[in-house]
Design an enzyme around this catalytic site. Structure first.
Site, PDB file in Angstrom:
ATOM      1  N   ASP A  37       0.828  -1.203   0.000  1.00 37.23           N
ATOM      2  CA  ASP A  37       0.000   0.000   0.000  1.00 37.23           C
ATOM      3  C   ASP A  37       0.867   1.258   0.000  1.00 37.23           C
ATOM      4  O   ASP A  37       1.962   1.268   0.571  1.00 37.23           O
ATOM      5  CB  ASP A  37      -0.890  -0.016   1.243  1.00 37.23           C
ATOM      6  CG  ASP A  37      -2.056   0.935   1.138  1.00 37.23           C
ATOM      7  OD1 ASP A  37      -2.336   1.422   0.019  1.00 37.23           O
ATOM      8  OD2 ASP A  37      -2.689   1.206   2.167  1.00 37.23           O
ATOM      9  N   ARG A  41       0.095   7.529  -2.788  1.00 35.28           N
ATOM     10  CA  ARG A  41       0.493   8.555  -1.819  1.00 35.28           C
ATOM     11  C   ARG A  41       1.955   8.935  -2.007  1.00 35.28           C
ATOM     12  O   ARG A  41       2.328  10.102  -1.892  1.00 35.28           O
ATOM     13  CB  ARG A  41       0.261   8.032  -0.395  1.00 35.28           C
ATOM     14  CG  ARG A  41       0.257   9.125   0.665  1.00 35.28           C
ATOM     15  CD  ARG A  41       0.114   8.540   2.055  1.00 35.28           C
ATOM     16  NE  ARG A  41      -0.939   7.522   2.111  1.00 35.28           N
ATOM     17  CZ  ARG A  41      -1.121   6.753   3.183  1.00 35.28           C
ATOM     18  NH1 ARG A  41      -0.326   6.882   4.240  1.00 35.28           N
ATOM     19  NH2 ARG A  41      -2.079   5.861   3.182  1.00 35.28           N
ATOM     20  N   ASN A  85     -10.297  -2.869  -6.939  1.00 32.88           N
ATOM     21  CA  ASN A  85      -9.486  -1.897  -7.674  1.00 32.88           C
ATOM     22  C   ASN A  85     -10.054  -1.550  -9.044  1.00 32.88           C
ATOM     23  O   ASN A  85      -9.669  -0.539  -9.637  1.00 32.88           O
ATOM     24  CB  ASN A  85      -8.055  -2.415  -7.847  1.00 32.88           C
ATOM     25  CG  ASN A  85      -7.241  -2.361  -6.569  1.00 32.88           C
ATOM     26  OD1 ASN A  85      -6.268  -3.085  -6.411  1.00 32.88           O
ATOM     27  ND2 ASN A  85      -7.633  -1.495  -5.631  1.00 32.88           N
ATOM     28  N   SER A 209      -8.333  -5.261   4.209  1.00 34.44           N
ATOM     29  CA  SER A 209      -8.718  -4.970   2.829  1.00 34.44           C
ATOM     30  C   SER A 209      -9.078  -6.216   2.024  1.00 34.44           C
ATOM     31  O   SER A 209      -8.709  -6.350   0.863  1.00 34.44           O
ATOM     32  CB  SER A 209      -7.601  -4.187   2.126  1.00 34.44           C
ATOM     33  OG  SER A 209      -7.437  -2.917   2.730  1.00 34.44           O
TER      34      SER A 209
END
Length: 252
Positions: A37, A41, A85, A209
């Site tokens: 993950d 970001r 996704n 998740s």
């Protein structure tokens, strides 16, 4: 499976003798699962398009596999693309599919050279044909390799995996008294590799998740603030050393 004698592994040592001395190879994790993950970001923090984060995340994967090999890991299962996704922007999903295809083609020879056996779990039929072709080609090329397993979770969802296992059980008309936890596990995607000992999640999130929901029932969980593209062999070492300090009672 045996490693080809024509191409010996070429990777140099990743860890120092001192670092390896701290590893308990008898009781360390043999199967590590990773929720990779933080790619987007990482890119955002640098003012880059999300595609660059995915690219950098893909670039480090083999390095982490080889680091795991030095630490005694036999299987590394990574969450590459979830069923959820598909809800991302069309352009990003398209880029990811192109990246998977390119990655499998580019890394095929290195996987063979390093003795990395590639496999995949998930609803693979839902992937684009170009990705399936590249995946099958690389799997076939590495089927003789046995130093470490790299398992890509593609179009994967933990609940969907359990649903597909139930469908198989119903189709085979297995008697209720023959359905046990052990028999159910045989119908899961991971039946060839067993359950993970350690689950690592990068970027500081504390969620599963929908990843390997059945298999991680007794896995140790390690969360780090490090974003996946920055996750290094040193970070993997930290996770394994943390694992060694846990008292794994397994419900006992």
């Amino acid at each position: 499976m045996t490693v080809s004698t024509l191409e010996a592994p070429s990777s140099e040592a990743i860890y120092s003798a001192e670092e390896l001395f701290a590893i308990d190879f008898l009781h360390g994790p043999k199967h590590i699962a990773i929720i990779m993950d933080g790619n987007r970001r990482w890119a955002k923090d640098r003012g880059l398009p999300s595609a660059m984060g995915h690219w950098e995340g893909a670039e480090i994967l083999i390095e982490i596999v080889l680091a795991g090999l030095e630490l005694g890991v036999k299987t590394l299962t990574v969450y590459a693309f979830s069923k959820e996704n598909w809800g991302r922007p069309v352009g990003e999903v398209g880029y990811l599919m192109d990246l998977f295809q390119l990655y499998l083609i580019r890394q095929k020879e290195r996987m063979v050279r390093e003795g990395i056996h590639l496999d995949a779990i998930g609803d693979l039929e839902g992937l684009p044909q170009k990705v399936l072709d590249a995946l099958n080609e690389t799997k076939k090329a590495t089927e003789h390799c046995n130093r470490i397993n790299l398992v890509l979770a593609l179009n994967y969802g933990g609940r969907d995996e359990i649903r597909r296992a139930v469908v198989k059980i119903v189709e085979e008309k297995i008697a209720p008294d023959q359905i046990t936890e052990k028999s159910i596990a045989k119908y899961l995607d991971t039946n060839r590799f067993g359950d993970p000992d350690l689950l690592i999640r990068t970027s500081g999130e504390m969620r599963l998740s929908n990843f390997l929901l059945w298999q991680i029932s007794y896995a140790e969980i390690y969360s780090t603030e490090v974003l996946w593209p920055d996750f290094s062999s040193k970070e993997l070492l930290k996770a394994v050393l943390s694992f060694q300090k846990r008292n794994r009672r397994l419900g006992g």
